[in-house]
Design a protein around this motif. Structure first.
Motif, PDB file in Angstrom:
ATOM      1  N   SER A  85      31.913  47.254  35.548  1.00 58.50           N
ATOM      2  CA  SER A  85      33.326  47.609  35.534  1.00 58.50           C
ATOM      3  C   SER A  85      33.964  47.209  36.859  1.00 58.50           C
ATOM      4  N   VAL A  86      35.285  47.015  36.827  1.00 59.10           N
ATOM      5  CA  VAL A  86      36.027  46.660  38.026  1.00 59.10           C
ATOM      6  C   VAL A  86      37.452  47.178  37.895  1.00 59.10           C
ATOM      7  N   GLN A  87      38.023  47.612  39.020  1.00 55.02           N
ATOM      8  CA  GLN A  87      39.408  48.071  39.017  1.00 55.02           C
ATOM      9  C   GLN A  87      40.300  46.952  39.526  1.00 55.02           C
ATOM     10  N   LEU A  88      41.362  46.654  38.787  1.00 52.36           N
ATOM     11  CA  LEU A  88      42.309  45.617  39.168  1.00 52.36           C
ATOM     12  C   LEU A  88      43.334  46.193  40.135  1.00 52.36           C
ATOM     13  N   THR A  89      43.777  45.395  41.083  1.00 52.97           N
ATOM     14  CA  THR A  89      44.766  45.834  42.066  1.00 52.97           C
ATOM     15  C   THR A  89      46.129  45.232  41.752  1.00 52.97           C
ATOM     16  N   TYR A  90      47.166  45.929  42.121  1.00 57.74           N
ATOM     17  CA  TYR A  90      48.528  45.494  41.811  1.00 57.74           C
ATOM     18  C   TYR A  90      49.000  44.432  42.794  1.00 57.74           C
ATOM     19  N   ASN A  91      49.522  43.336  42.260  1.00 58.66           N
ATOM     20  CA  ASN A  91      50.103  42.254  43.047  1.00 58.66           C
ATOM     21  C   ASN A  91      51.620  42.384  42.964  1.00 58.66           C
ATOM     22  N   SER A  92      52.241  42.886  44.024  1.00 64.45           N
ATOM     23  CA  SER A  92      53.688  43.155  44.001  1.00 64.45           C
ATOM     24  C   SER A  92      54.521  41.879  43.956  1.00 64.45           C
ATOM     25  N   LYS A  93      53.963  40.765  44.417  1.00 66.57           N
ATOM     26  CA  LYS A  93      54.711  39.510  44.409  1.00 66.57           C
ATOM     27  C   LYS A  93      54.892  38.990  42.991  1.00 66.57           C
ATOM     28  N   ASN A  94      53.840  39.108  42.179  1.00 68.53           N
ATOM     29  CA  ASN A  94      53.884  38.588  40.816  1.00 68.53           C
ATOM     30  C   ASN A  94      53.991  39.672  39.747  1.00 68.53           C
ATOM     31  N   ASP A  95      53.993  40.938  40.174  1.00 70.32           N
ATOM     32  CA  ASP A  95      54.137  42.065  39.249  1.00 70.32           C
ATOM     33  C   ASP A  95      53.049  42.123  38.187  1.00 70.32           C
ATOM     34  N   TYR A  96      51.808  41.896  38.575  1.00 72.23           N
ATOM     35  CA  TYR A  96      50.703  42.097  37.644  1.00 72.23           C
ATOM     36  C   TYR A  96      49.481  42.611  38.396  1.00 72.23           C
ATOM     37  N   TYR A  97      48.519  43.135  37.635  1.00 73.68           N
ATOM     38  CA  TYR A  97      47.269  43.628  38.193  1.00 73.68           C
ATOM     39  C   TYR A  97      46.238  42.512  38.114  1.00 73.68           C
ATOM     40  N   GLN A  98      45.427  42.371  39.155  1.00 72.10           N
ATOM     41  CA  GLN A  98      44.530  41.228  39.201  1.00 72.10           C
ATOM     42  C   GLN A  98      43.222  41.567  39.891  1.00 72.10           C
ATOM     43  N   VAL A  99      42.236  40.662  39.662  1.00 72.58           N
ATOM     44  CA  VAL A  99      40.966  40.721  40.359  1.00 72.58           C
ATOM     45  C   VAL A  99      40.400  39.307  40.377  1.00 72.58           C
ATOM     46  N   ASP A 100      39.729  38.970  41.452  1.00 72.58           N
ATOM     47  CA  ASP A 100      39.079  37.666  41.559  1.00 72.58           C
ATOM     48  C   ASP A 100      37.990  37.570  40.488  1.00 72.58           C
ATOM     49  N   ALA A 101      38.042  36.506  39.682  1.00 70.37           N
ATOM     50  CA  ALA A 101      37.082  36.352  38.589  1.00 70.37           C
ATOM     51  C   ALA A 101      35.646  36.230  39.085  1.00 70.37           C
ATOM     52  N   LYS A 102      35.449  35.802  40.315  1.00 69.69           N
ATOM     53  CA  LYS A 102      34.097  35.710  40.858  1.00 69.69           C
ATOM     54  C   LYS A 102      33.461  37.095  41.011  1.00 69.69           C
ATOM     55  N   LYS A 103      34.308  38.099  41.202  1.00 69.62           N
ATOM     56  CA  LYS A 103      33.785  39.460  41.369  1.00 69.62           C
ATOM     57  C   LYS A 103      33.450  40.108  40.023  1.00 69.62           C
ATOM     58  N   PHE A 104      34.001  39.524  38.948  1.00 72.25           N
ATOM     59  CA  PHE A 104      33.765  40.092  37.615  1.00 72.25           C
ATOM     60  C   PHE A 104      33.779  38.959  36.597  1.00 72.25           C
ATOM     61  N   PRO A 105      32.678  38.192  36.525  1.00 71.65           N
ATOM     62  CA  PRO A 105      32.629  37.043  35.622  1.00 71.65           C
ATOM     63  C   PRO A 105      32.801  37.454  34.156  1.00 71.65           C
ATOM     64  N   VAL A 106      33.631  36.681  33.445  1.00 72.43           N
ATOM     65  CA  VAL A 106      33.836  36.886  32.015  1.00 72.43           C
ATOM     66  C   VAL A 106      32.900  35.936  31.265  1.00 72.43           C
TER      67      VAL A 106
END
Length: 311
Positions: A85-106
């Motif tokens: 599991s991973v928690q996404l962080t809010y990106n205020s510049k683009n108004d979305y929640y994100q996480v580096d895919a390397k930290k949580f491979p799909v």
């Protein structure tokens, strides 16, 4: 006098009818409808950043819509699969929640659960399973002359469908080219600058990026025609005007997406909305909802990309 009576009666009936209609579309309870989270997110193994939009609905007749509607910036957004599991962080510049895919491979074949929860108790979730990639086998260049005697170049994609299951696809592409410049060879260092434009996939004049293998399960499938830079390639039909004459360099970065059913139906509804945009007689198109406790779509896809060089 009878005519006056009849007219008066019609006016009375019309007024009563309007009053009833007004009461039907503006009930007092509409403003009391509970707010819901709206989640939009699409993930794939090829992503470099996993991104999810989280918004909130605005109840009808809400006087405080400026504060009760919009992007949610304080939610806890968690993506999980199995024991990861991973928690996404809010990106205020683009108004979305994100996480580096390397930290949580799909990964293909895995099922992912997305949950968003706000401090005031609103909660919504969705899940998706990532399809296996479909291999893009061939990209073919072709041309067509239209009713105005103009020639347009286009590409088609070809790939092998996976049998014994229903598959959904989307085709996208980027056309990169440098226009032909006969005088450039005699000018030291003078070369046309490359330009890029999206490949426009159409069927009968309408957007045609989405396909399913219905009635063609297990066969070699082909895309709709993907037109290349229509403003530059729409030229008078002539044997002397060929693709190599038009461009000094040209290639297409072709991408085939194998998408899940939720992705397919959601984007299909979006295309139908665009087709009916501005038509007052068109049937309303409802967007499918795959979110539990809220609205929106969370879906997965996989993709393969090849570069087809035409000069």
């Amino acid at each position: 006098m009878k005519r006056i009576y009849v007219v008066s009666l019609l006016i009375a009936l019309f007024t009563t009818g309007c009053q009833s209609m007004r009461q039907e579309v503006e009930p007092a309870g509409l403003s009391q409808v509970a707010k819901k989270l709206v989640i939009i997110g699409f993930i794939s193994p090829q992503d470099t950043v996993l991104a999810v939009k989280v918004n909130i609905t605005r109840p009808i007749a809400d006087a405080n819509y400026t504060t009760n509607y919009g992007t949610v910036a304080n939610a806890k957004v968690v993506l999980e699969t199995g024991n990861r599991s991973v928690q996404l962080t809010y990106n205020s510049k683009n108004d979305y929640y994100q996480v580096d895919a390397k930290k949580f491979p799909v990964r293909a074949g895995e099922t992912y659960q997305l949950t968003a929860q706000t401090p005031d108790g609103l909660k919504a979730s969705g899940s998706c399973t990532i399809p296996q990639p479909a291999v893009l086998q061939k990209v073919r260049l072709d041309s067509v002359g239209d009713a105005t005697n103009q020639k347009q170049y286009f590409v088609r994609y070809y790939w092998q469908d996976v049998s014994a299951m229903t598959n959904y696809y989307q085709t996208v592409g980027i056309f990169t080219y440098a226009k032909s410049c006969p005088t450039c060879k005699s000018e030291a260092g003078a070369k046309p600058k490359p330009e890029t434009t999206p490949v426009v996939f159409e069927s009968l004049g309408q957007a045609g990026t989405l396909l399913s293998d219905q009635a063609n399960n297990g066969r070699v499938l082909e895309s709709c025609r993907g037109f290349l830079n229509q403003s530059s390639t729409a030229l008078p039909v002539s044997d002397k005007i060929t693709f190599p004459n038009l461009y000094d360099r040209a290639f297409v970065r072709a991408t085939l997406l194998n998408v899940d059913e939720a992705y397919y139906k959601y984007h299909q509804a979006l295309e139908l909305q665009k087709k009916s945009d501005g038509n007052p007689f068109a049937e309303p198109v409802l967007l499918p909802n795959t979110i539990t406790g809220g609205l929106g779509c969370f879906a997965g896809f996989n993709q393969s990309t090849v570069t087809a060089t035409f000069k």
